[in-house]
Structure formats: structure tokens, C-alpha cells
Design an enzyme around this catalytic site. Sequence first.
Site, PDB file in Angstrom:
ATOM      1  N   HIS A 138      31.305  49.865  49.702  1.00 35.06           N
ATOM      2  CA  HIS A 138      32.274  48.768  49.797  1.00 35.06           C
ATOM      3  C   HIS A 138      33.575  49.235  50.436  1.00 35.06           C
ATOM      4  CE1 HIS A 138      34.687  45.286  48.927  1.00 35.06           C
ATOM      5  NE2 HIS A 138      35.545  46.039  48.281  1.00 35.06           N
ATOM      6  N   ASP A 197      31.225  41.216  49.751  1.00 31.97           N
ATOM      7  CA  ASP A 197      30.707  41.488  51.099  1.00 31.97           C
ATOM      8  C   ASP A 197      29.523  40.568  51.410  1.00 31.97           C
ATOM      9  OD1 ASP A 197      32.587  43.600  51.303  1.00 31.97           O
ATOM     10  OD2 ASP A 197      31.246  44.867  50.126  1.00 31.97           O
ATOM     11  N   ARG A 204      45.627  46.774  47.808  1.00 34.12           N
ATOM     12  CA  ARG A 204      46.124  47.310  49.090  1.00 34.12           C
ATOM     13  C   ARG A 204      47.304  46.502  49.615  1.00 34.12           C
ATOM     14  NH1 ARG A 204      41.884  47.667  53.603  1.00 34.12           N
ATOM     15  NH2 ARG A 204      40.931  45.870  52.611  1.00 34.12           N
TER      16      ARG A 204
HETATM   17  P1  NAI Z   1      46.919  42.692  41.000  1.00 37.85           P
HETATM   18  O1  NAI Z   1      48.004  43.698  41.111  1.00 37.85           O
HETATM   19  O2  NAI Z   1      47.234  41.269  41.261  1.00 37.85           O
HETATM   20  O3  NAI Z   1      46.266  42.770  39.562  1.00 37.85           O
HETATM   21  C1  NAI Z   1      45.930  43.981  38.961  1.00 37.85           C
HETATM   22  C2  NAI Z   1      46.199  43.832  37.488  1.00 37.85           C
HETATM   23  O4  NAI Z   1      45.830  45.059  36.864  1.00 37.85           O
HETATM   24  C3  NAI Z   1      47.680  43.570  37.168  1.00 37.85           C
HETATM   25  O5  NAI Z   1      47.809  42.427  36.345  1.00 37.85           O
HETATM   26  C4  NAI Z   1      48.115  44.831  36.466  1.00 37.85           C
HETATM   27  O6  NAI Z   1      49.088  44.611  35.478  1.00 37.85           O
HETATM   28  C5  NAI Z   1      46.776  45.275  35.848  1.00 37.85           C
HETATM   29  N1  NAI Z   1      46.769  46.653  35.389  1.00 37.85           N
HETATM   30  C6  NAI Z   1      47.406  47.744  35.907  1.00 37.85           C
HETATM   31  N2  NAI Z   1      47.183  48.818  35.137  1.00 37.85           N
HETATM   32  C7  NAI Z   1      46.364  48.413  34.128  1.00 37.85           C
HETATM   33  C8  NAI Z   1      45.787  49.062  33.009  1.00 37.85           C
HETATM   34  N3  NAI Z   1      45.989  50.358  32.787  1.00 37.85           N
HETATM   35  N4  NAI Z   1      45.009  48.328  32.176  1.00 37.85           N
HETATM   36  C9  NAI Z   1      44.807  47.017  32.407  1.00 37.85           C
HETATM   37  N5  NAI Z   1      45.339  46.348  33.436  1.00 37.85           N
HETATM   38  C10 NAI Z   1      46.100  47.040  34.286  1.00 37.85           C
HETATM   39  O7  NAI Z   1      45.731  43.211  41.949  1.00 37.85           O
HETATM   40  P2  NAI Z   1      44.418  42.412  42.444  1.00 37.85           P
HETATM   41  O8  NAI Z   1      44.665  41.817  43.763  1.00 37.85           O
HETATM   42  O9  NAI Z   1      43.948  41.564  41.331  1.00 37.85           O
HETATM   43  O10 NAI Z   1      43.412  43.654  42.695  1.00 37.85           O
HETATM   44  C11 NAI Z   1      42.909  44.448  41.625  1.00 37.85           C
HETATM   45  C12 NAI Z   1      41.964  45.534  42.158  1.00 37.85           C
HETATM   46  O11 NAI Z   1      40.784  44.966  42.734  1.00 37.85           O
HETATM   47  C13 NAI Z   1      42.569  46.414  43.257  1.00 37.85           C
HETATM   48  O12 NAI Z   1      42.180  47.759  43.033  1.00 37.85           O
HETATM   49  C14 NAI Z   1      41.903  45.902  44.523  1.00 37.85           C
HETATM   50  O13 NAI Z   1      41.860  46.877  45.552  1.00 37.85           O
HETATM   51  C15 NAI Z   1      40.533  45.579  44.007  1.00 37.85           C
HETATM   52  N6  NAI Z   1      39.744  44.674  44.858  1.00 37.85           N
HETATM   53  C16 NAI Z   1      38.390  44.868  44.905  1.00 37.85           C
HETATM   54  C17 NAI Z   1      37.582  44.071  45.678  1.00 37.85           C
HETATM   55  C18 NAI Z   1      36.099  44.308  45.699  1.00 37.85           C
HETATM   56  O14 NAI Z   1      35.400  43.668  46.504  1.00 37.85           O
HETATM   57  N7  NAI Z   1      35.518  45.172  44.861  1.00 37.85           N
HETATM   58  C19 NAI Z   1      38.142  42.986  46.485  1.00 37.85           C
HETATM   59  C20 NAI Z   1      39.562  42.813  46.336  1.00 37.85           C
HETATM   60  C21 NAI Z   1      40.325  43.651  45.559  1.00 37.85           C
END
Ligand code: NAI
Length: 346
Positions: free
Chosen positions: A209, A182, A114
Amino acid sequence: NRHLLQAPRMLARHAPAASFASAQFKVCINGGAGGIGQPLTMLMAMNESVKEVSVQDVTMAAVPPAGVAADLGHLEFPSKVVGYATDPSKPAVDQLEECLTGCHLVLVPAGVPRKPGMTRDDLFNVNAGIAKGVVEACAKFCPDAVIGLIVNPVNSIVPAMAQLYKNKGLDPLKIVGVTSLDIVRANKFVAEITGKSPTEIEVPVIGGHAGVTIMPVFSQDPTSATISADKIPALDKRTQDGGTEVVEAKAGKGSATLSMAYSGARFGSKVLKGLAGTPTDECAYVASTVTELPYFSSKVTFGTKGVETIHGIGTLNSYEQGRLKEAMDQLSKEIDKGLEYAKANC
Ligand code: NAI
């Protein structure tokens, strides 16, 4: 217990020969070069029951996955770390055979995070497509693995991917939404208010979530149950908005990554402990019959096959009963969105 993360092991020299023998699990982190992915991969590489970690990301990732793997491959832990870069314009299923074959646990923080002003729902279409690529490949190469989906919006992506597994004749309970952050936040905020150690606090967080679907049950933890009723709504709200607090503080440069990596490793370590034969509990978002909704987060016992028992939500006080209704009304719509996606795409 959150010390499963074994961080204190870093401080004490240990006898590698003894620990190498117990390393038995292969774990994959998809999106492993990202903000969550890198520290999550590090924490899983430090888990002494892990023998191999696959770090997968796309070819244009900020850091090549092979670089993350080379870096983490020098830690003095049993795990071997291997990087895999895939071309997102080609099907993941054609590229992930070696990466996923033999995996026991797949953690998926791949996707777009986000930015300020965005909701988790805004991310749905892009991230559902990314999750689908990974989950289809898991269905082919490691159908028995537990898949922990971190990618948002968890509330909709988990139903979509569980339906994908059902459509392939696989067990939808292999698909688990990671909501541990959470719980971690609720525990920490309660510790701050009460002055108690967060290690002694375990607030169940049920529902989903995102926003009002995040429902901490403060009445069920002995420490948080002592907090006066007038303080609960603000504490509840702060737990719901924990992610937004971080998104705003990072001012457009990312969402919660370090606390999510910690929480993802807390979840992953508990799953591995269960797989190794010690049943271990964590609230998680799964296909469920504990309410009338088909997906819900409540306490889950992880055992040798992954999800073993999904527990009921227990006794709620009147504030919590009101919150449950609010959470379910919202969650119901987000589940439907995921199921519609599955109908059209999976
Ligand atoms: P980020 O952008 O730093 O990392 C995401 C990674 O995924 C990047 O390295 C990107 O290259 C990679 N990626 C994109 N397309 C891909 C594909 N097809 N195959 C493999 N890798 C791919 O983002 P961040 O901050 O690490 O967040 C990742 C996700 O986690 C987001 O959707 C975010 O909303 C979610 N999230 C979930 C939480 C939870 O409590 N469940 C908490 C915080 C974030």
C-alpha cells in the site's frame, strides 16, 4: 459485496427489535476522533451486526472521543458507542482494558497523516510507536481479535506489529494491513473509463500500500480486462497516486479520510461477515507465502477465526509480470524496515 455497508438502511425505516437480536460484535476504532476515525466509527456503528463500538483517541484529540460516542450513540442502530480518551505519555496497555476487552475487530487509523511533499515512509517512526501501543494492548486484552491496521506506512508497520505478535506467541495473522482503498479507487477509475457501474467491478489490488507496491491486476476483472493495453499504465499510475491526488487537493489540511473511512468499513464489514460464519474475500496485506516476500497483499478469505485462506496471485499478463517485479523490489525494502523496527523495539 460493498453493500455490506448498509448505507441504504438509512433511507428505509426498519424494525429495530428484529435487528437488535443479531448484533453480536464489539469493534474498537483507535484514533476514532480523527479524520478517518469519525466517519469510520459512524459506518461501523451503522453495521447491524455490531453491538458495541469503542471510540478511542488521545486526551488532546480535536474532539473528545466521548463527544463522538455521544453523537453516534443517537443513531437508530443496535450499537452502543463508548468513548475512551487516553494519555499518550502513559502506556496504552495501562489504559485500554475496558476499551478492548471482548473486541472482535480493532481498526487502527490512529496516527499522523501525510502533508504535501511527504511520503508514507516519512511517517514511520511516529506512527510505528502509536501502533505499537495499541497492538500491545490488543495482545493483552483481545488477542483473538482481527486487527486492521490503517495507519501508514502500512507496508512497514504490519510486518513490525505481526512480529510483535509472534514474539508474544500470538497468531501474526491477526494483524492485517488494510489496502481496500486501493481496490475502491481502481474500481471507481475503471467504472469512469468504461461507463460500467462500479458495483459490478472488483479489481484485485496486490502487493502493498504505497507507490509502485500498489499493483492493480486489471487483467483479472472482466470489465477492466476490456480496457485497451495503451490506457493501462496511466490507470495503474492513477490508482497508485490516488492518495497523493487527495493530499494535494486538500492542500495541507489532511489526506484521504472519507474514502478511507468507506474503505475501512468495507474491510471491517467483510471481516465481521466472515466471523459471523459467511466466508468473505478481500485483498489484504498479511504475512504470506504466495511470493518469496514474507508479507504481501493478495486475496484473503475471512472466516470465523479471521484470516482463513490466503490466495495466490493468479495469472498475470506481461505488463503485470513486470510490475510485480517492480512492486516486490520496493516492498522488500519496506518490509525490512518494519522488521528492523521490531528487532529494536518489540
Ligand atoms: P488524523 O490526524 O485526522 O487522525 C488521527 C487520529 O489519531 C487523531 O485524532 C489523533 O489524535 C489520533 N491519535 C494520535 N495518537 C494516538 C494514540 N496514541 N492513540 C490513539 N489515537 C491517537 O489523521 P487521518 O487522516 O485520520 O489519518 C490517520 C492515519 O491513517 C495516518 O497514518 C494516515 O497516513 C493513514 N491512512 C491510511 C490509509 C490506508 O489506505 N491504509 C489511507 C489514508 C490515510
